[in-house]
Design a protein around this motif. Structure first.
Motif, PDB file in Angstrom:
ATOM      1  N   SER A 159       0.812  -1.227   0.000  1.00 49.06           N
ATOM      2  CA  SER A 159       0.000   0.000   0.000  1.00 49.06           C
ATOM      3  C   SER A 159       0.838   1.266   0.000  1.00 49.06           C
ATOM      4  N   SER A 160       2.140   1.159   0.208  1.00 44.16           N
ATOM      5  CA  SER A 160       2.947   2.365   0.397  1.00 44.16           C
ATOM      6  C   SER A 160       2.955   3.258  -0.833  1.00 44.16           C
ATOM      7  N   GLY A 161       3.034   2.672  -2.036  1.00 39.72           N
ATOM      8  CA  GLY A 161       3.026   3.479  -3.253  1.00 39.72           C
ATOM      9  C   GLY A 161       1.727   4.235  -3.449  1.00 39.72           C
ATOM     10  N   PRO A 162       0.571   3.559  -3.413  1.00 41.43           N
ATOM     11  CA  PRO A 162      -0.699   4.269  -3.546  1.00 41.43           C
ATOM     12  C   PRO A 162      -0.909   5.340  -2.484  1.00 41.43           C
ATOM     13  N   ILE A 163      -0.430   5.100  -1.264  1.00 44.02           N
ATOM     14  CA  ILE A 163      -0.576   6.113  -0.209  1.00 44.02           C
ATOM     15  C   ILE A 163       0.193   7.379  -0.584  1.00 44.02           C
ATOM     16  N   VAL A 164       1.423   7.223  -1.070  1.00 45.52           N
ATOM     17  CA  VAL A 164       2.233   8.383  -1.446  1.00 45.52           C
ATOM     18  C   VAL A 164       1.604   9.124  -2.621  1.00 45.52           C
ATOM     19  N   LEU A 165       1.048   8.397  -3.579  1.00 47.65           N
ATOM     20  CA  LEU A 165       0.383   9.051  -4.708  1.00 47.65           C
ATOM     21  C   LEU A 165      -0.873   9.797  -4.259  1.00 47.65           C
ATOM     22  N   GLU A 166      -1.557   9.270  -3.271  1.00 45.11           N
ATOM     23  CA  GLU A 166      -2.727   9.983  -2.747  1.00 45.11           C
ATOM     24  C   GLU A 166      -2.307  11.236  -1.981  1.00 45.11           C
ATOM     25  N   GLN A 167      -1.150  11.185  -1.334  1.00 41.92           N
ATOM     26  CA  GLN A 167      -0.620  12.402  -0.713  1.00 41.92           C
ATOM     27  C   GLN A 167      -0.426  13.488  -1.760  1.00 41.92           C
ATOM     28  N   LEU A 168       0.146  13.106  -2.901  1.00 39.81           N
ATOM     29  CA  LEU A 168       0.328  14.070  -3.992  1.00 39.81           C
ATOM     30  C   LEU A 168      -1.019  14.633  -4.431  1.00 39.81           C
ATOM     31  N   ALA A 169      -1.995  13.766  -4.643  1.00 41.98           N
ATOM     32  CA  ALA A 169      -3.308  14.201  -5.128  1.00 41.98           C
ATOM     33  C   ALA A 169      -3.958  15.204  -4.181  1.00 41.98           C
ATOM     34  N   GLN A 170      -3.703  15.072  -2.877  1.00 45.19           N
ATOM     35  CA  GLN A 170      -4.380  15.908  -1.891  1.00 45.19           C
ATOM     36  C   GLN A 170      -3.551  17.104  -1.420  1.00 45.19           C
ATOM     37  N   THR A 171      -2.329  17.240  -1.924  1.00 45.05           N
ATOM     38  CA  THR A 171      -1.493  18.365  -1.504  1.00 45.05           C
ATOM     39  C   THR A 171      -2.068  19.689  -1.993  1.00 45.05           C
ATOM     40  N   ASP A 172      -1.979  20.699  -1.143  1.00 45.08           N
ATOM     41  CA  ASP A 172      -2.450  22.051  -1.481  1.00 45.08           C
ATOM     42  C   ASP A 172      -1.694  22.560  -2.709  1.00 45.08           C
ATOM     43  N   PRO A 173      -2.389  22.885  -3.795  1.00 41.73           N
ATOM     44  CA  PRO A 173      -1.686  23.352  -5.003  1.00 41.73           C
ATOM     45  C   PRO A 173      -0.789  24.558  -4.757  1.00 41.73           C
ATOM     46  N   GLU A 174      -1.235  25.479  -3.901  1.00 38.18           N
ATOM     47  CA  GLU A 174      -0.420  26.677  -3.682  1.00 38.18           C
ATOM     48  C   GLU A 174       0.855  26.358  -2.915  1.00 38.18           C
ATOM     49  N   GLY A 175       0.787  25.427  -1.964  1.00 38.73           N
ATOM     50  CA  GLY A 175       1.995  25.003  -1.266  1.00 38.73           C
ATOM     51  C   GLY A 175       2.956  24.311  -2.209  1.00 38.73           C
ATOM     52  N   TYR A 176       2.408  23.505  -3.096  1.00 42.08           N
ATOM     53  CA  TYR A 176       3.211  22.826  -4.117  1.00 42.08           C
ATOM     54  C   TYR A 176       3.872  23.858  -5.028  1.00 42.08           C
ATOM     55  N   ILE A 177       3.124  24.858  -5.440  1.00 44.47           N
ATOM     56  CA  ILE A 177       3.659  25.902  -6.322  1.00 44.47           C
ATOM     57  C   ILE A 177       4.784  26.667  -5.633  1.00 44.47           C
ATOM     58  N   ASP A 178       4.621  26.952  -4.332  1.00 45.06           N
ATOM     59  CA  ASP A 178       5.699  27.618  -3.595  1.00 45.06           C
ATOM     60  C   ASP A 178       7.003  26.837  -3.715  1.00 45.06           C
ATOM     61  N   CYS A 179       6.917  25.522  -3.548  1.00 49.18           N
ATOM     62  CA  CYS A 179       8.121  24.685  -3.599  1.00 49.18           C
ATOM     63  C   CYS A 179       8.645  24.544  -5.020  1.00 49.18           C
ATOM     64  N   CYS A 180       7.751  24.567  -6.018  1.00 51.57           N
ATOM     65  CA  CYS A 180       8.205  24.608  -7.415  1.00 51.57           C
ATOM     66  C   CYS A 180       9.051  25.850  -7.654  1.00 51.57           C
ATOM     67  N   GLY A 181       8.625  26.963  -7.084  1.00 50.53           N
ATOM     68  CA  GLY A 181       9.399  28.192  -7.223  1.00 50.53           C
ATOM     69  C   GLY A 181      10.774  28.082  -6.602  1.00 50.53           C
ATOM     70  N   ALA A 182      10.856  27.381  -5.478  1.00 53.58           N
ATOM     71  CA  ALA A 182      12.162  27.169  -4.841  1.00 53.58           C
ATOM     72  C   ALA A 182      13.078  26.364  -5.760  1.00 53.58           C
ATOM     73  N   LEU A 183      12.544  25.335  -6.396  1.00 59.37           N
ATOM     74  CA  LEU A 183      13.348  24.534  -7.317  1.00 59.37           C
ATOM     75  C   LEU A 183      13.726  25.322  -8.568  1.00 59.37           C
ATOM     76  N   ALA A 184      12.847  26.216  -9.002  1.00 57.56           N
ATOM     77  CA  ALA A 184      13.144  27.041 -10.176  1.00 57.56           C
ATOM     78  C   ALA A 184      14.360  27.929  -9.938  1.00 57.56           C
ATOM     79  N   ARG A 185      14.557  28.354  -8.700  1.00 61.46           N
ATOM     80  CA  ARG A 185      15.657  29.263  -8.370  1.00 61.46           C
ATOM     81  C   ARG A 185      16.907  28.538  -7.874  1.00 61.46           C
ATOM     82  N   TYR A 186      16.843  27.243  -7.754  1.00 57.16           N
ATOM     83  CA  TYR A 186      17.945  26.462  -7.172  1.00 57.16           C
ATOM     84  C   TYR A 186      18.980  26.104  -8.238  1.00 57.16           C
TER      85      TYR A 186
END
Length: 258
Positions: A159-186
């Protein structure tokens, strides 16, 4: 005080060395559970949630440097003068940045399936547009599954893989976008050779993004570093093979503690 939410797995021995574990983009610190509980007899293990992920509050305009400083603040909150850190993907970037920013605080860092550069602004601007248009991370799940896990893993009775994928599905888009911005500048490509902290570079044999070849090139730039490949795994070997990953981490951090 640290901003990032974090969970102490075992506080039975307050004198045990501290080991902090950081997750991949779009997931929670709990993705480390299979590894963390294998290490908890010997370490005070702490798992961390990224900004806007899991229980952590958002950090708009966050940078990888900021996240490295957050990890130091978490270590401070546990009274640890020195500590170990292991991170995968974006948290692998945090590991390498920690090695540059706080070498005197570190027993060692393990950088899993990561890089010194993640493609820059153009790549992440496109991802941000996709997420904003969809309004959710759930549409990313099918393509992401093929990058994160080796062929056949999600067909197993695990079950570990499906659980992690469900975490992705439920993550706040804006929080995800914030971290995308961090990677863009790294981008620490010009500084990797400056790292003097003990480093373990750990690759997944089938990782299509941070390939074993690319990880080996990083290893070759850091004097005294170690390199290993987890077989039959892609971008998240800690989820696919927690036993193998914990063995690598135990051996590495035990030698770093000597």
């Amino acid at each position: 005080m640290p901003t990032l939410a974090h969970t102490l797995i075992n506080d039975a021995d307050p004198t045990a060395p501290l080991l902090i574990l950081g997750p991949s983009l779009g997931t929670h610190g709990s993705q480390w559970a299979g590894v963390a509980y294998r290490l908890a007899d010997d370490y005070r293990v702490v798992t961390v949630d990224l900004p806007g992920h899991g229980q952590s509050q958002r950090m708009p305009n966050v940078t990888i440097d900021d996240l490295a400083d957050e990890i130091v603040a978490i270590a401070d909150s546990y009274g640890a003068k020195t500590f170990g850190f292991a991170g995968v993907s974006i948290s692998g970037a945090i590991a390498l940045t920690l090695a540059l920013r706080a070498p005197d605080r570190l027993r060692g860092v393990a950088a899993l399936c990561t890089g010194a550069f993640f493609g820059g602004a153009e790549r992440w601007d496109e991802r941000i547009r996709e997420v904003r248009e969809a309004g959710s991370l759930r549409p990313l799940v099918p393509d992401t599954a093929g990058r994160w896990f080796a062929a056949g893993f999600l067909d197993e009775d695990d079950s570990s893989g499906p659980i992690v994928l469900e975490q992705l599905a439920q993550t706040d888009p804006e929080g995800y976008i914030d971290c995308c911005g961090a990677l863009a500048r790294y981008d620490i490509r010009s500084r990797v050779g400056e790292i003097t902290t003990p480093v373990l570079f750990l690759a997944g044999s089938q990782d299509p993004g941070n390939t074993p070849e690319a990880m080996r090139e990083l290893h070759e730039q850091v004097d005294g570093s170690r390199f290993a490949v987890v077989p039959d795994s892609a971008h998240l070997p800690l989820v696919e093979h927690p036993d193998l990953v914990s063995d690598h981490l135990m051996e590495f951090f035990a030698s770093s503690d000597d």
